[in-house]
Design an enzyme around this catalytic site. Structure first.
Site, short mmCIF file in Angstrom:
data_model
loop_
_atom_site.label_atom_id
_atom_site.label_comp_id
_atom_site.label_asym_id
_atom_site.label_seq_id
_atom_site.Cartn_x
_atom_site.Cartn_y
_atom_site.Cartn_z
N TYR A 154 11.01 25.96 20.44
CA TYR A 154 12.46 26.02 20.69
C TYR A 154 12.94 27.47 20.67
O TYR A 154 13.62 27.93 21.58
CB TYR A 154 13.16 25.18 19.62
CG TYR A 154 14.67 25.24 19.63
CD1 TYR A 154 15.40 24.66 20.67
CD2 TYR A 154 15.37 25.85 18.60
CE1 TYR A 154 16.79 24.70 20.67
CE2 TYR A 154 16.76 25.89 18.58
CZ TYR A 154 17.47 25.32 19.62
OH TYR A 154 18.84 25.35 19.62
P1 NAP Z 1 23.80 18.11 21.65
O1 NAP Z 1 24.85 17.66 20.72
O2 NAP Z 1 22.45 17.48 21.60
O3 NAP Z 1 24.36 18.03 23.14
C1 NAP Z 1 23.51 18.46 24.19
C2 NAP Z 1 24.23 18.40 25.51
O4 NAP Z 1 23.33 18.88 26.51
C3 NAP Z 1 24.64 17.00 25.89
O5 NAP Z 1 25.88 17.05 26.55
C4 NAP Z 1 23.53 16.57 26.86
O6 NAP Z 1 24.04 15.70 27.87
C5 NAP Z 1 23.19 17.88 27.52
N1 NAP Z 1 21.85 17.92 28.08
C6 NAP Z 1 20.66 17.71 27.46
N2 NAP Z 1 19.65 17.83 28.34
C7 NAP Z 1 20.22 18.13 29.54
C8 NAP Z 1 19.70 18.37 30.84
N3 NAP Z 1 18.40 18.33 31.08
N4 NAP Z 1 20.58 18.63 31.83
C9 NAP Z 1 21.90 18.68 31.61
N5 NAP Z 1 22.46 18.45 30.40
C10 NAP Z 1 21.61 18.17 29.38
O7 NAP Z 1 23.49 19.70 21.46
P2 NAP Z 1 24.47 20.85 20.89
O8 NAP Z 1 24.21 20.99 19.46
O9 NAP Z 1 25.84 20.67 21.40
O10 NAP Z 1 23.77 22.12 21.59
C11 NAP Z 1 24.34 22.84 22.65
C12 NAP Z 1 23.60 24.16 22.80
O11 NAP Z 1 23.74 24.92 21.60
C13 NAP Z 1 22.11 24.00 23.05
O12 NAP Z 1 21.67 24.96 23.99
C14 NAP Z 1 21.50 24.30 21.69
O13 NAP Z 1 20.18 24.79 21.77
C15 NAP Z 1 22.46 25.34 21.17
N6 NAP Z 1 22.47 25.46 19.70
C16 NAP Z 1 22.88 24.44 18.91
C17 NAP Z 1 22.87 24.59 17.53
C18 NAP Z 1 23.30 23.49 16.59
O14 NAP Z 1 23.10 23.63 15.37
N7 NAP Z 1 23.90 22.40 17.06
C19 NAP Z 1 22.45 25.80 16.97
C20 NAP Z 1 22.04 26.82 17.81
C21 NAP Z 1 22.05 26.65 19.17
P3 NAP Z 1 23.49 14.21 28.12
O15 NAP Z 1 23.70 13.42 26.87
O16 NAP Z 1 24.34 13.75 29.25
O17 NAP Z 1 22.06 14.39 28.48
#
Ligand code: NAP
Length: 246
Positions: A154
């Site tokens: 990741y």
């Molecule tokens: P999340 O709650 O799992 O939501 C992920 C989103 O991405 C959902 O809307 C999902 O849509 C979409 N998605 C997944 N695979 C996809 C694909 N192949 N094509 C298009 N859309 C896709 O994740 P999050 O925590 O909001 O994370 C958002 C970003 O922040 C990510 O890049 C993650 O790595 C980064 N991040 C998060 C954290 C954390 O602690 N949460 C920390 C550091 C970085 P569907 O359900 O429609 O597939």
């Protein structure tokens, strides 16, 4: 009228979590938003309805970001509906945890396909199609700095995203387009919370001196700054939004 009015922002992975908060915030900031999703159609449609009820404009766009043709069609749809694209927020991503010695090929291939190739796919389109004066915000993670066990693949995909960010900022010379990355720390979404015990969540929340998890709105506020008029001098940077964890 806001200086963002009539500007068009594509937010990838905007059906849930941080992306949904970003779409909502950018709509409040005056942007027309394209809500990209891959599977969660109902959530994406519901968000679009909410934005429109509040007087904003939104379009949903189903596209798996790892699919080159689907990404092109999403840009085509945004241009057909709104005449062009000004902002790309590359938020879509997945996280799977495993020690490097135990990780199978699918673990590696899927995260690379969505997090790294997916970001490349949208960046390539944006590089050709974004209007001058635009903004790109990519998504990394503070784990790139922390280097916690089991986050190897990741973190590697996100380190790649940081490299693309700095280089593309230079490649867009002369077009007044900034390219930055946001690197959140632990943020309260499915991606972070699923599969973790309350005890582990609490411990990770206390890794920063503000002693809480980030919220999707905290991260949306950071993106709002970078894509709005006050962010215009920030370019080629990775901004860690994590309460001071690292
Ligand atoms: P999340 O709650 O799992 O939501 C992920 C989103 O991405 C959902 O809307 C999902 O849509 C979409 N998605 C997944 N695979 C996809 C694909 N192949 N094509 C298009 N859309 C896709 O994740 P999050 O925590 O909001 O994370 C958002 C970003 O922040 C990510 O890049 C993650 O790595 C980064 N991040 C998060 C954290 C954390 O602690 N949460 C920390 C550091 C970085 P569907 O359900 O429609 O597939």
């Amino acid at each position: 009228m806001s200086s963002n009015s009539n500007k068009v922002a594509i937010v990838t992975g905007a059906s849930r979590g941080i992306g949904a908060a970003i779409a909502e915030r950018l709509a409040e900031d005056g942007f027309i938003v394209v809500i990209n999703y891959s599977g969660s159609e109902a959530a994406a449609e519901e968000l679009a309805r909410k934005i429109e009820e509040r007087g904003g404009r939104a379009l949903t766009a189903k596209a798996d970001v790892s699919d080159v043709d689907a990404v092109r069609r999403m840009f085509d749809a945004a241009e057909a509906a709104f005449g062009g694209v000004d902002v790309l927020v590359n938020n879509a991503g997945i996280m799977q945890l495993a020690k490097i010695a135990d990780a199978d090929d699918a673990h590696f291939d899927r995260q690379v396909a969505i997090n790294l190739k997916g970001t490349f796919n949208t960046l390539r389109e944006a590089g050709k199609r974004l209007r001058d004066g635009g903004r790109i915000v990519n998504f990394s993670t503070s784990i790139v700095g922390l280097k916690l066990e089991t986050y190897g693949v990741y973190a590697a995909t996100k380190a790649g995203v940081e490299a693309l960010t700095g280089i593309m900022a230079k490649e867009l010379r002369g077009r007044a387009i900034t390219v930055n990355a946001v690197a959140p720390g632990p943020t309260a979404t499915d991606l972070f919370l699923n599969g973790k015990s309350d005890e582990l969540i609490d411990r990770m929340a206390k890794m920063n001196p503000l002693e809480r998890l980030g919220t999707p709105q905290d991260i949306a506020a950071t993106v709002s700054f970078l894509v709005g008029p006050d962010g215009s001098w920030i370019n080629g940077q990775t901004l860690r939004a994590n309460g001071g964890m690292i």
